[in-house]
Design an enzyme around this catalytic site. Structure first.
Site, short mmCIF file in Angstrom:
data_model
loop_
_atom_site.label_atom_id
_atom_site.label_comp_id
_atom_site.label_asym_id
_atom_site.label_seq_id
_atom_site.Cartn_x
_atom_site.Cartn_y
_atom_site.Cartn_z
CB THR A 1 50.07 39.44 84.79
OG1 THR A 1 49.19 39.46 83.65
CG2 THR A 1 50.81 40.75 84.90
CE1 TYR A 2 48.16 31.87 88.54
CE2 TYR A 2 45.97 32.81 88.83
CZ TYR A 2 46.84 31.73 88.92
OH TYR A 2 46.38 30.52 89.39
CG HIS A 3 48.60 31.51 82.99
ND1 HIS A 3 49.45 31.52 84.08
CD2 HIS A 3 48.32 30.21 82.75
CE1 HIS A 3 49.68 30.28 84.47
NE2 HIS A 3 49.01 29.47 83.69
NE ARG A 4 45.96 27.33 85.80
CZ ARG A 4 47.22 26.94 85.95
NH1 ARG A 4 48.04 27.64 86.73
NH2 ARG A 4 47.67 25.86 85.36
#
Length: 400
Positions: A123-126
């Site tokens: 999933t989105y890492h930020r």
């Protein structure tokens, strides 16, 4: 001087609003580390680590000066303890943990996270969130059901780790562990658009295991808590009494729980009351109660002190390295300032201290967030900043 030559040319220098406070942390930490450094002896007793400071009047500064260490374990008791899993990774936690476990620079970890996200594996890492959605919980349940069968209820404990927000914690998008992922790619069932390296698989493995652990039950462990006296004998047969020390260590796993997938404590061999004479398994070294920063600790501080954003943590540190303001100690992960870094920071602090300090950076972060959320007009913020620049820096002709 060195800084004047660089500053006069304005070449290869930068003074980012987040870079400068972070550089200040490194410098301040380095100076405190030097000022408080002492000589220590670290003893490894069956995997149990005991560390003591050497008194100033003991003339033993190197490991080779010590012939043997005598540990007299006087008291010992065993207790049981429950350990809970850690939450899924956020950006700062991923950069910190993965960097230290795999020995990779934070910018490299960030690049790998970007690749894994773009390839659809995570999933989105930020993200600052540890929240896990229903979809995420089902990923864990499906994987554990396949792996454990009838023992699912023994290990599976769904957790959301928070509520609301646009993002989740960093987790795998599918119930596929690293070994299965390798096989699916090798068999051509999954065909990523770019080749995955060993480092990609290692990072994915940590993300996957930590996420599955976060959806598993607590572990039960046995812990030894003891009290011992320590003496050292030098090569010239001098005996020094270092006094007494308390120690503790995990010595057995009664139920592995989440530790079946991800472990963050070490298990040592149990010991008994009595005397232990060690001719190896100890080192003498100099260290401070103020440990030097690592990339991981700097990232944690950026998050805790609310400067920078998850997407910029690694970039900020990378820029400080590239500008030659900081460097790593030879053979280690500790970050120290360079001469140029000290000179530049001193110059900036002297001339523009109000513009580059930590509180000012936090203020700008809040202003940007207000603009982003529609609570402030960007033009008003720009006018305010221009007026401040005109006042503080004295740039002629600057008008809002």
């Amino acid at each position: 001087d060195l800084c004047s030559r660089y500053v006069s040319s304005y070449r290869n220098l930068s003074a980012g609003r987040v870079q400068t406070p972070v550089l200040g942390w490194v410098i301040e930490n380095y100076e405190r580390n030097k000022a408080t450094a002492k000589h220590y002896i670290s003893i490894n007793l069956n995997g149990i680590r005991i560390e003591l400071v050497l008194p100033k009047d003991i003339d033993v500064k190197k490991t080779e000066h010590v012939k043997e260490v005598i540990v007299e374990v006087k008291e010992l008791k065993e207790i049981e303890e429950e350990l809970n899993p850690l939450p899924p990774y956020t950006t700062d936690a991923a950069l910190s943990d993965i960097s230290s476990r795999l020995g990779l620079p934070a910018p490299k970890v960030m690049d790998i996270l970007q690749d894994l996200f773009e390839l659809g594996f995570i999933t989105y890492h930020r993200t600052d969130s540890t929240r896990i959605s229903d979809v995420g919980i089902n990923v864990a349940k499906e994987y554990l059901s396949e792996l454990l069968g009838n023992e699912l209820s023994k290990y599976f404990q769904p957790r959301r780790w928070g509520e609301g927000g646009a993002h989740e914690g960093i987790r795998p998008t599918r119930p596929i562990d690293t070994q299965t992922l390798r096989k699916l790619i090798a068999d051509g069932i999954i065909e990523p658009v770019r080749r995955l390296t060993r480092q990609h698989f290692s990072v994915y493995d940590l993300i996957f295991r930590r996420f599955i652990a976060s959806q598993s039950k607590p572990a039960r462990v046995k812990k030894q808590v003891g009290h011992a006296s320590i003496r050292i004998v030098t090569k010239d047969e001098k005996v020094y009494d270092l006094g007494e020390v308390d120690f503790s260590a995990y010595t057995d796993v009664l139920f592995d729980g989440f530790m079946k997938f991800y472990q963050y404590v070490r298990i040592a061999k149990p010991i008994s009351v009595g005397r232990y004479i060690l001719t190896k398994g100890f080192i003498v070294y100099k260290k401070s109660d103020v440990p030097l920063h690592t990339e991981a600790s700097l990232i944690r501080m950026m998050k805790e002190r609310e400067i920078g954003r998850p997407s910029t943590y690694a970039k900020i540190i990378d820029t400080l390295f590239k500008r030659n303001y900081i460097t790593k100690r030879r053979g280690g992960d500790e970050v120290v300032p360079t001469v140029l870094g000290k000179e530049v920071y001193e110059y900036l602090n002297k001339h523009y201290g109000k513009l580059v300090n930590e509180e000012r950076t936090r203020f700008l972060e809040r202003k940007m967030k207000e603009v982003e959320e529609g609570k402030a007009r960007y033009s008003d913020v720009i006018k305010e900043l221009f007026k401040e620049l005109e006042s503080e820096v004295g740039i002629p002709g600057v008008r809002a």
